[in-house]
Every structure is written in C-alpha cells, then in structure tokens.
Design a protein around this motif. Structure first.
Motif, short mmCIF file in Angstrom:
data_model
loop_
_atom_site.label_atom_id
_atom_site.label_comp_id
_atom_site.label_asym_id
_atom_site.label_seq_id
_atom_site.Cartn_x
_atom_site.Cartn_y
_atom_site.Cartn_z
N GLN A 61 0.83 -1.20 0.00
CA GLN A 61 0.00 0.00 0.00
C GLN A 61 0.87 1.26 0.00
OE1 GLN A 61 -3.09 -0.64 -0.49
NE2 GLN A 61 -3.62 1.53 -0.69
N LYS B 12 2.11 1.86 -3.39
CA LYS B 12 1.08 2.39 -4.29
C LYS B 12 0.88 3.89 -4.07
CE LYS B 12 -1.64 -1.75 -5.11
NZ LYS B 12 -2.84 -2.50 -4.75
N MET C 277 -3.13 -3.37 -9.33
CA MET C 277 -4.54 -3.35 -8.92
C MET C 277 -5.27 -4.58 -9.45
SD MET C 277 -5.10 0.71 -9.45
CE MET C 277 -6.82 0.84 -9.04
N ARG C 278 -4.97 -4.96 -10.68
CA ARG C 278 -5.61 -6.16 -11.23
C ARG C 278 -5.07 -7.41 -10.55
NH1 ARG C 278 -9.07 -5.52 -15.47
NH2 ARG C 278 -8.89 -3.49 -16.46
N ARG D 204 -4.22 -7.80 -7.56
CA ARG D 204 -4.77 -7.98 -6.21
C ARG D 204 -5.93 -8.97 -6.23
NH1 ARG D 204 -6.75 -2.57 -3.57
NH2 ARG D 204 -8.20 -2.83 -5.27
#
Lengths: 652, 219
Positions: free
Chosen positions: B102, B105, B168-169, B171
């Motif tokens: 996180q 990101k 993101m994908r 995850r």
C-alpha cells in the motif's frame, strides 16, 4: 546428467493470470482479414500522414518563414511521424501498450496455421524472421534498381539520362536505402529466426519488442521512400550539414526515416542482446555459444548503444528544420561539424554492425563444409567483441579532412589501424579452419569463400584509407566508394545470400535449386568484382563521388563497371527466380539436416514447431566437434518424458 | 506438418521447465532494465556532447550571448518534481520490499502526479522562453533538452502507471492472503522483476535530471 529431471508433462495453459485485452483483445484475436494486418497498417499510415500534415499546417502554416519559403517542414514532419504511428496502430503494435495502461496482460498468442500470419503483427520469432527476409530483400532490390539508374547515367561522361538534381537524389536515395537495409539484413532475418533455436530457447526475451522492431523497420522504408515524392534530397546517405539544413522537403524523409529505422534497430538489438544473455538453455555456457550467436551479441550491443547517437543527431536535425533551432547552423551559434561527429559516432560502429554478422554466418558454415572443428573458437569470439569495442573509438577518421584538430589525426589513425587486428583474428580463424580441409563446395560455402576474397580487398584498402596521407589523396573519390562496397556488399551481402542458401531448408522445409544457385553465385561473384574493382582505379585517377559528369578518359572503365553492374543486377533476378521456383513452382522437400550440421537449430523437427523445443534442451558441448572420434554428446533434447530417448551424437 | 510439430503448437512444460523459464523472464527484466539505461545514456550523452561541443566552438560568439537563461524558477521546479518522483519511486520500492504494498502504491501514484506536474511545467516553460530557439547554441540545446525531458518523463510516467494499474488487477487475481510483494505466483514474481527495473530507471532519470539542470541553469 540432465539438469531437468524427467517428470510428467503438464500443460502450461494461460490460466488465472492472463486476461484478454478488452476491445484490443477482440481486434487481435480475430483471424485472417478481419484482424489487424499489413492492409490496416497501410490505411493507418495514410490516415496518420493526412492527419499529421493537416495538424502541421494548422500549427505552423501562419509562420512567416513558412509563408516566405513555401515549405512547411512542421507539416511534413507531422505527417511522417503520425504516419508511422498510424502504421504501428494499424498493424496492432500499440494494442498491448495501450491495454497495459489499464493493467491488462496479453493472452498467450496461439499458433495460427494460416498464411495470413506472415502479414500480421506476431510474436512468433520465426514468422518475424521471415517477414524480415522479404523486407530486406525489398530494400535490397529497391536500392539495386536505383544503383542501375546510377550506372546508366555513368555510361557516358557527357550524354545524360538524368539532370544533376535527379542524379544526386537517386544517389542519395540509393545510399540511404542500402545502408538502412544493411544494418538489419542479418540481425533482422537470421538473428530473430535462428538465435532462439541456437540457444535452446522457446522464444525471445521480449517477443513484442521483436515484432515492434520489424514493423518500425518497414515504416522507416515507407518514410525514406517518401523522399522521392518530395523531390529527393541532395546530401548522399551521410546527410551532411549545412546542405542538410538548406535542402528541400525530401530531407525530412531522410531525417525522420533514419530516426524511425534507428528505433527499430535499437529495439531489435535490445531484444536479441537480452535474449542471448538470459534465455540460453541449461548448459549453454559462454564457451559453448555458437559463433553466429557471438556475432549477433556483439552486433546487438552496437545496435543498442551506437544507434541512440544517430537518433539524437536526426532529432537535432529535425528540430533545426521545424523548431528553427540552430544546431547545425554556424551563423547562429551551431556547428555543421556537430552533425558529422554525431553521425559518425554511430556511422562507424555501423560498419561493424554490418560486418560482424556476416563473419558470424561464415564462421558458422565453415566447420560444416570442412568437417573440421572451428579453429580458435575463443579467438573468433574475442575478435568480434574486440571489433565491437574498438569501433567506438575510430569515428574521427571520417573527419580527417574536416572538423578535426590536425593533432588528433595520428591518434585516430592508430585506433583505426588497431581495429584491423581483431578483424585479422577472424581471418585467422577462417584460414585455420580451411587448412588441410576437405572442402565441400556447396553453394553456401561458395558464398563463404567469396566473402573472404572480397573482404580481403575491402579490408586492405581500408587500412590504406585509415592512413592520413592516403586518405587526403583519395577522400571523396570512387576509391572510397569501391572500398566500402567491397566490405559491405562483398562481405555482408555475400554472407546474407550464403545464409539464405544454408538455412533455407530449415526455414521452409524445401531445397533451393542447385543449378540456379550456382549460376546466381558465379554471376554475382564475377560481376561484383568487375563492377567494383575498376572503381578503385577510377578513384585513383581522380573521379569524385556523387558527380554525374566525369573526364572522357575514364569512360572505358566506367562502362566496364556499368555493364557489369547490369549483369550483377541480373544475378539477383536469377536468385528471385530460384526462390520462386523452389518455393512455389517445383518445391523439393529438404532432408531434415541436408548439410549434416551439428548446430542445435538443425536438431529440431522440420518445420520447426511453434515453441521450437518440446523439452528445453540441455547443452553438453559446443557444436563444432566435427570428425572427432571421441566427441562429447552435444545436447540432450529430452523428447517425451524420458530425456534419454533422443540425443544428438557428434563427431560423425 | 508432422505429428511432432503439431504436438508443439501448444507449449507444455515440466514444473522444472516452467521454473527455469520464469527465472529467464525475471532475469530479462533485470538485464533489459540495465540495457535500457545504457541506451538512454548514449542518447543523453549525445545531447551533453552537443552542449559542450557548441559551447567550446562558440561559433560567431553565439554560444550564449548576454548569458540568456531559460526561466530558472520553472526550471528548478521541473527538476524538483522530477527528483521527488524518483525519490518516491525508490522509497516506495523499499517499502514494497518489506511488504508495504500500500505504501508503494501511494508513493507510486504521488510520483505519477509529480511527473505530470513536471511535464506540464516543462511544456509551459517552452511557451515562456526569453529567446528564439535558433538565436544561439545555448537556446538550441535548451530546446533539445526540453523536448527530450518531456519524452523521458512520459516514459517514466508510462512505466510507473502500468505497474500501478497491473498491481490493482493482480490484487484480485492472487489467492486470498497473498500480496504482490510476497506471492509465489509467476505473475507476481515477474511483476517484482519489472518493478525493480522501473525503480532502477527512475534513479537513472534522477541523475540525468541533476546533470542537465546543472548544465542548463547553473554553469
């Protein structure tokens, strides 16, 4: 003992990790003419060109210098750049980069048995290799036709087929097309097709980069040919300033074309270098690497590192002609010599970009046709790396007559002479392999031997030219022209054709016709020498390059060169006839290994499967143990779950 | 086509082969990242050569008449935002390595924003120049650098954005409880290799930004 144990085979289907590309996936997964292909690329190029040209007129049409000169370089550049972008988009090269921005990963490309795959953007290195072969042949024959035009003009010193402007435009276009072609003539077709097979890989490291390099290369061809529609450019292939800044719109095609092809060259070199470094099969140590792969590695390093300088030089030239900067304009704080430095910093390594793969092909073929191990393998590899390294330190010899501090001349004379030493290594390797050999004079071998003959003449005259006193005398003359044609055409192009005859059976599963092949070789060899050898004499007698009128007493020699050039051109017609005959009209199935080569590429089934190897091979020796009674086992191909059922024996 | 060849139309791998090819793929990211830096180095070195060549030639005394300079405030801001982006990329990657996906990101998206601002400022600066592009060697070199910098920033932006989008994908694709920083999934491992190269390239871009900021504005 294999490093990969025999275990049950599992399908590696794309599973949870891979998703399709949304709208781009639908485009790419369509088959045949409904997908993106050459046709949509052409449409993309035309639409992109029109859009870019229109935008350029909107942006710069009102500028006073545009209105005063009547020439809008911004519009021309915009048209060409967006044309290239449209070409790539139409071909499908941008699908994945765009989808990637949304975090999507590509679905695994599946084997497509349709012939339409040869006209599409594909990650299959063998298809890309064949696409390259047809493209470089198109380059070669286009440049060859322009050469015929040049020699037609030079048949007579006073009667003219063309005006001086047209003549210099033809010479420039010929030189540029040929040099662009020559940078990729081996690395593109053979590098992409063969390297993964030779190193036991199932694909290259970055298959989409490999495809990108091809489609960029072809876009560059369209851009450079567009110069003809703009009236050509007058600078020759070297594009020297200040003529570059003063020339008409055709100059934009040269600058953009070289930059675009440069991008393709960098992409090709990058992908192949990474592939060779990281994708070798287990056991394929540096000491076992096929010598052709060494040559491609050295070339790829040069392509990756030297070409950015050319792109930078072209970029500055484009800025001069569009944004009105003054890099090459002496009167505004620039320097025309700056172009010469940037251009030749790329341009001289380029000479070796063209020479090294030719040496690699020949060194790969010699052991096969002599049935002897390659003599001094390590010396050959070291020679290639040495040439590649030294080639970065010699560019100033092109400036002996201009733009160099005279005190620096001896240094660059020395570095230039030094480079003949590693080049000599490669001759040593060749001669050592040929010594006391029972040579099989097959067609590929004839081309290999011709390379040694031709390149010797080109190389020795190169040593002359590296010496300042001689250079001053013959600079800009036909002597120089003859020298570099002997090295590039006499070396590289002969090696390229030798490579085609040699690997054609592997690539197509068919044999080329021997009779036509021999006619092609002898015509090409004899008339190549009759065309270019007289040019040494013509040059020493004072005929300058790029001038369409010459002294009356040189007509006989020029006519010999011209008539021979026409026969040289005819030899390519024989090659094309052979190519068409052998593929379409009278195909003869090739045996699996017609030359009895030990190379790993010949151990795969024919035609080569989509993923090259059923099992990743384990390499146990280098592929040059010919005629050795106790030769080690070359590789364990491990077909099926039992890795011991197919081994390649060497030494036969 | 032979039966053998047909068998090969779909690749099959033993687990060992799959592992071997995964290693190759990750190594390719590492090697490719370094080679990419080499390629860009030669390009920007050509611009640096141009700078020094024209400066030392000083044709017609027109290297840099009256010591004109591109707007220094904007230039400093562009440099600062580029440097901050690189710093965030490096710090974010260190957090990522210790499991802070996180954090990476957040750092990554902030770096993307910094790059967008730097790019916007670079384009804005080109419209506010106190000199004509062809008025001197310095002016020309500045234009070349500015255009190159926009291109370099776009490359950085694209690389970081695609990684963030991919993460993101990923995850949702990874098993519950695994993150992209610690998953043994092949895709996650390749992602980490890609991210490492991207961070390396950011560091290179930061060095280039420092050098050209000094050349253009300080010397």
């Amino acid at each position: 003992m294999s490093v990969i144990d025999a275990v049950p085979v599992t399908d590696s289907e794309p599973t949870e990790d891979y998703v399709n590309l949304g709208v781009f996936g639908r485009l790419t997964h369509r088959r045949g003419w409904l997908s993106q292909h050459l046709g949509t690329a052409v449409i993309g190029f035309v639409l992109g060109y029109l859009l870019g040209h229109w935008l350029g007129n909107v942006v710069a049409g009102g500028y006073s210098y545009v209105q005063n000169s009547g020439q809008n370089n911004v519009a021309d550049t915009g048209g060409l750049l967006l044309g290239v972008l449209g070409w790539l988009f139409g071909a499908g090269a941008l699908n994945y980069p765009i989808a990637k921005m949304m975090g999507r990963e590509p679905a695994e490309e599946r084997f497509d048995p349709s012939w339409t795959r040869y006209f599409r953007y594909t990650a299959d290195h063998k298809v890309v290799g064949l696409q390259y072969i047809f493209s470089v042949l198109t380059f070669l024959f286009t440049g060859g036709l322009l050469a015929m035009a040049i020699r037609t003009e030079l048949l007579s010193p006073t009667s003219h087929a063309f005006g001086p402007g047209t003549y210099i435009a033809i010479v420039s276009e010929h030189g540029t097309v040929m040099m662009m072609m020559a940078t990729s003539i081996v690395v593109g077709p053979f590098g992409n097709w063969l390297v993964p097979l030779m190193i036991g890989a199932r694909r290259t490291a970055f298959p989409r980069v490999e495809a990108f390099s091809f489609w960029t290369f072809t876009a560059g061809y369209l851009v450079i040919m567009s110069a003809l529609f703009y009236g050509g450019f007058p600078t020759g292939w070297t594009g020297y300033a200040p003529l570059q800044t003063q020339a008409g719109a055709g100059m934009m095609s040269y600058l953009v074309g070289f930059a675009v092809i440069g991008m393709g060259m960098m992409a090709a070199g990058f992908n192949l270098a990474v592939t060779i470094v990281t994708c070798r099969a287990p056991g394929l140590t540096w000491g076992r690497l096929p010598i052709f792969v060494w040559s491609v590695l050295a070339t790829a390093a040069l392509l990756t590192l030297a070409t950015p300088t050319l792109v930078a030089g072209g970029f500055l030239g484009i800025l001069d002609r569009t944004a009105q900067t003054a890099f090459y304009v002496n009167e505004h704080g620039g320097s025309s010599y700056l172009w010469q430095n940037l251009f030749w910093f790329f341009g001289h390594p380029e000479v070796y970009i063209m020479a090294l793969p030719g040496f690699g092909i020949v060194a790969e073929m010699l052991p096969v046709f002599t049935r002897k191990p390659l003599f001094a393998y390590k010396v050959a590899a070291a020679g290639m790396l040495g040439v590649a390294l030294l080639s970065f330190f010699v560019w100033q010899h092109h400036l002996f007559q201009s733009g160099i501090n005279p005190d620096m001349r001896p240094l660059f004379m020395l570095t230039t002479e030094l480079i003949s030493i590693p080049t000599g290594f490669i001759y040593l390797v060749g001669l050592g392999t040929l010594y006391k050999a029972k040579i099989r004079f097959e067609i590929p071998m004839l081309f290999a031997l011709a390379l040694f003959f031709n390149f010797l003449i080109g190389g020795v005259t190169g040593v002359f030219l590296s010496d300042v006193p001689v250079n001053v005398q013959v600079h800009g003359s036909f002597f120089v022209l003859a020298h570099f044609h002997y090295t590039i055409m006499g070396g590289l192009v002969f090696a390229f054709f030798g490579g085609i005859y040699y690997w054609f059976p592997k690539m197509t599963g068919k044999m080329m016709n021997k009779t036509l092949g021999k006619i092609h070789f002898w015509m090409m060899f004899i008339f190549f020498n009759l065309t270019f050898f007289p040019m040494f004499i013509i040059g020493l007698l004072g005929q300058p390059r790029r001038v369409f009128e010459y002294a009356q007493n040189l007509q006989t020699l020029n006519d010999i060169a011209s008539v021979s050039a026409f026969f040289l051109g005819a030899s390519f017609v024989v090659f094309v006839a052979n190519f068409v005959w052998s593929i379409f009209i009278n195909p003869v199935a090739a045996p699996p290994n017609p030359w009895d080569s030990l190379g790993l590429e010949w151990q795969t089934p024919s035609p080569v499967p989509y993923y090259n190897f059923e099992r990743i091979p384990v390499i146990m020796a280098d592929p040059y143990h010919y005629s050795e009674p106790n030769a080690p086992q070359l590789a364990d191909l491990g077909v099926g779950s039992d890795r011991t059922d197919e081994k390649v024996e060497v030494g036969k | 086509m032979t039966a053998t060849a047909r068998r090969h139309e779909v690749m099959t791998s033993t687990p060992e082969e799959a592992e071997y090819e995964l290693r190759q793929s990750i190594n390719s990211y590492w090697t490719g990242g370094r080679l990419l830096v080499g390629m860009f180095t030669f390009f920007v070195a050509s611009l640096a050569f141009t700078y020094f060549y024209l400066r030392s030639s000083n044709s017609g005394g027109l290297w840099r008449p009256a010591h004109v300079t591109a707007p220094t405030g904007t230039g400093a801001a562009i440099f600062a935002f580029s440097a901050v982006a690189a710093l965030l990329a490096v710090v974010g990657y260190r957090r990522f390595q210790s499991g802070g996906v996180q954090d990476w990101k957040v750092a990554g998206w902030t770096a993307v924003m910094a790059l967008v601002i730097a790019m916007g400022l670079q384009i804005y600066q080109l419209t506010q120049l106190p000199f004509y592009p062809g008025s001197s060697g310095y002016a020309s070199t500045f234009i070349a650098w500015a255009v190159t910098n926009v291109f370099l920033l776009i490359c950085l932006l694209y690389w970081m954005e695609t990684l963030l989008a991919q993460s993101m994908r990923l995850r949702s694709a990874l098993p519950v409880g695994e993150t992209v920083a610690d998953s043994a999934s092949p895709r996650a491992q390749k992602f980490r290799g890609n991210l490492e190269s991207c961070t390396f390239f950011f560091q290179f871009a930061a060095i280039v930004a420092v050098l050209f900021w000094a050349l253009i504005y300080l010397i």
